[in-house]
Design a protein around this motif. Structure first.
Motif, PDB file in Angstrom:
ATOM      1  N   PHE A   4       4.689  -2.615   5.287  1.00  9.04           N
ATOM      2  CA  PHE A   4       5.338  -1.362   5.688  1.00  9.04           C
ATOM      3  C   PHE A   4       6.758  -1.403   5.146  1.00  9.04           C
ATOM      4  O   PHE A   4       7.467  -2.387   5.336  1.00  9.04           O
ATOM      5  N   ARG A   5       7.159  -0.341   4.472  1.00  9.02           N
ATOM      6  CA  ARG A   5       8.537  -0.256   4.003  1.00  9.02           C
ATOM      7  C   ARG A   5       8.908   1.214   3.855  1.00  9.02           C
ATOM      8  O   ARG A   5       8.037   2.045   3.608  1.00  9.02           O
ATOM      9  N   PRO A   6      10.200   1.519   4.010  1.00  4.45           N
ATOM     10  CA  PRO A   6      10.632   2.918   3.858  1.00  4.45           C
ATOM     11  C   PRO A   6      10.691   3.287   2.373  1.00  4.45           C
ATOM     12  O   PRO A   6      11.744   3.233   1.739  1.00  4.45           O
ATOM     13  N   SER A   7       9.552   3.646   1.793  1.00  5.58           N
ATOM     14  CA  SER A   7       9.431   3.860   0.347  1.00  5.58           C
ATOM     15  C   SER A   7      10.366   4.933  -0.192  1.00  5.58           C
ATOM     16  O   SER A   7      10.970   4.760  -1.249  1.00  5.58           O
TER      17      SER A   7
ATOM     18  N   PRO B 236      -5.316   3.966  16.826  1.00  4.96           N
ATOM     19  CA  PRO B 236      -5.576   4.299  15.426  1.00  4.96           C
ATOM     20  C   PRO B 236      -6.394   3.200  14.751  1.00  4.96           C
ATOM     21  O   PRO B 236      -6.466   2.074  15.228  1.00  4.96           O
ATOM     22  N   ASP B 237      -7.036   3.551  13.642  1.00  7.60           N
ATOM     23  CA  ASP B 237      -7.773   2.543  12.883  1.00  7.60           C
ATOM     24  C   ASP B 237      -6.801   1.472  12.422  1.00  7.60           C
ATOM     25  O   ASP B 237      -5.688   1.770  11.990  1.00  7.60           O
ATOM     26  N   LEU B 238      -7.248   0.220  12.517  1.00 12.49           N
ATOM     27  CA  LEU B 238      -6.390  -0.881  12.101  1.00 12.49           C
ATOM     28  C   LEU B 238      -6.383  -0.984  10.578  1.00 12.49           C
ATOM     29  O   LEU B 238      -7.436  -0.950   9.950  1.00 12.49           O
TER      30      LEU B 238
ATOM     31  N   ALA C 272       7.155   6.937   9.285  1.00  9.71           N
ATOM     32  CA  ALA C 272       7.649   5.871  10.157  1.00  9.71           C
ATOM     33  C   ALA C 272       6.862   5.840  11.463  1.00  9.71           C
ATOM     34  O   ALA C 272       6.515   4.760  11.961  1.00  9.71           O
ATOM     35  N   ILE C 273       6.563   7.000  12.012  1.00 10.70           N
ATOM     36  CA  ILE C 273       5.797   7.072  13.258  1.00 10.70           C
ATOM     37  C   ILE C 273       4.389   6.503  13.030  1.00 10.70           C
ATOM     38  O   ILE C 273       3.886   5.721  13.842  1.00 10.70           O
ATOM     39  N   GLN C 274       3.753   6.871  11.915  1.00 16.01           N
ATOM     40  CA  GLN C 274       2.420   6.341  11.591  1.00 16.01           C
ATOM     41  C   GLN C 274       2.462   4.822  11.424  1.00 16.01           C
ATOM     42  O   GLN C 274       1.582   4.115  11.926  1.00 16.01           O
ATOM     43  N   ASP C 275       3.481   4.333  10.696  1.00 15.31           N
ATOM     44  CA  ASP C 275       3.602   2.886  10.473  1.00 15.31           C
ATOM     45  C   ASP C 275       3.847   2.145  11.783  1.00 15.31           C
ATOM     46  O   ASP C 275       3.269   1.077  12.013  1.00 15.31           O
TER      47      ASP C 275
ATOM     48  N   LEU D 193       1.427  -0.717  13.321  1.00 15.24           N
ATOM     49  CA  LEU D 193       1.918  -2.059  13.659  1.00 15.24           C
ATOM     50  C   LEU D 193       1.687  -2.351  15.142  1.00 15.24           C
ATOM     51  O   LEU D 193       1.285  -3.457  15.509  1.00 15.24           O
ATOM     52  N   ARG D 194       1.903  -1.351  15.992  1.00 10.03           N
ATOM     53  CA  ARG D 194       1.659  -1.523  17.431  1.00 10.03           C
ATOM     54  C   ARG D 194       0.182  -1.832  17.681  1.00 10.03           C
ATOM     55  O   ARG D 194      -0.153  -2.743  18.441  1.00 10.03           O
ATOM     56  N   ALA D 195      -0.708  -1.093  17.026  1.00  9.38           N
ATOM     57  CA  ALA D 195      -2.149  -1.321  17.205  1.00  9.38           C
ATOM     58  C   ALA D 195      -2.543  -2.716  16.723  1.00  9.38           C
ATOM     59  O   ALA D 195      -3.329  -3.410  17.376  1.00  9.38           O
ATOM     60  N   LEU D 196      -1.984  -3.137  15.595  1.00 13.34           N
ATOM     61  CA  LEU D 196      -2.265  -4.492  15.096  1.00 13.34           C
ATOM     62  C   LEU D 196      -1.776  -5.544  16.075  1.00 13.34           C
ATOM     63  O   LEU D 196      -2.483  -6.510  16.369  1.00 13.34           O
TER      64      LEU D 196
END
Length: 151
Positions: A11-14, A2-4, A127-130, A134-137
């Motif tokens: 990231f937080r569970p808003s 994904p785009d970085l 959460a999956i997107q976040d 984070l994994r990509a970063l």
């Protein structure tokens, strides 16, 4: 990949945070109002009610604290009662498996760190997107130039 996201990123569970804070305010207001309206209570008892309402609000505030802040130098993981900064090179893997309550980071010291700031509870897709971001970063930062992490 994904785009970085642009750093720094938080990231937080808003949605979970909004629910907890709204519930905390509502509970405090209801308990304080009831305490003030019950004329048979002594001033000390009224104060006790208000204190309990404030205590419950404080607990919900602590539960709404988790977040993950990714920056140039690494990641800061803020959980309910702890805060830990990790260099990018320390993060070997970012995991969010089906059924996990939150993300786990596998670290270079052989330990695993729970990351409550990314949790699939009531906003699973977010959460999956976040977790993917984070994994990509982490992959881009720790693989990119190992010398910048150790120098």
């Amino acid at each position: 990949m994904p785009d970085l996201p642009t750093l720094p990123v938080t990231f937080r569970p808003s949605l979970t945070r909004a629910v907890l804070l709204t519930a905390g305010v509502a509970i405090f207001v209801v308990i304080a109002t009831v305490a003030l309206l019950l004329e048979q209570l002594s001033p000390g008892e009224k104060l006790s009610f208000i204190f309990i309402g404030a205590l419950l609000f404080g607990v919900l505030l602590m539960l709404s604290r988790p977040k993950v802040v990714a920056g140039e130098t690494g990641v800061t993981v803020v959980n309910i009662t702890s805060r830990r900064h990790l260099e990018w090179a320390e993060i070997l893997q970012v995991n969010l498996r089906p059924g996990d309550p939150w993300v786990f980071l596998n670290l270079s010291d052989g330990t695993s760190l729970p990351v409550l700031g990314i949790q699939p509870g009531i906003a699973k897709q977010r959460a999956i997107q976040d977790a993917r971001a984070l994994r990509a970063l982490a992959e881009a930062r720790s693989i990119g130039d190992p010398e910048q992490h150790h120098g």
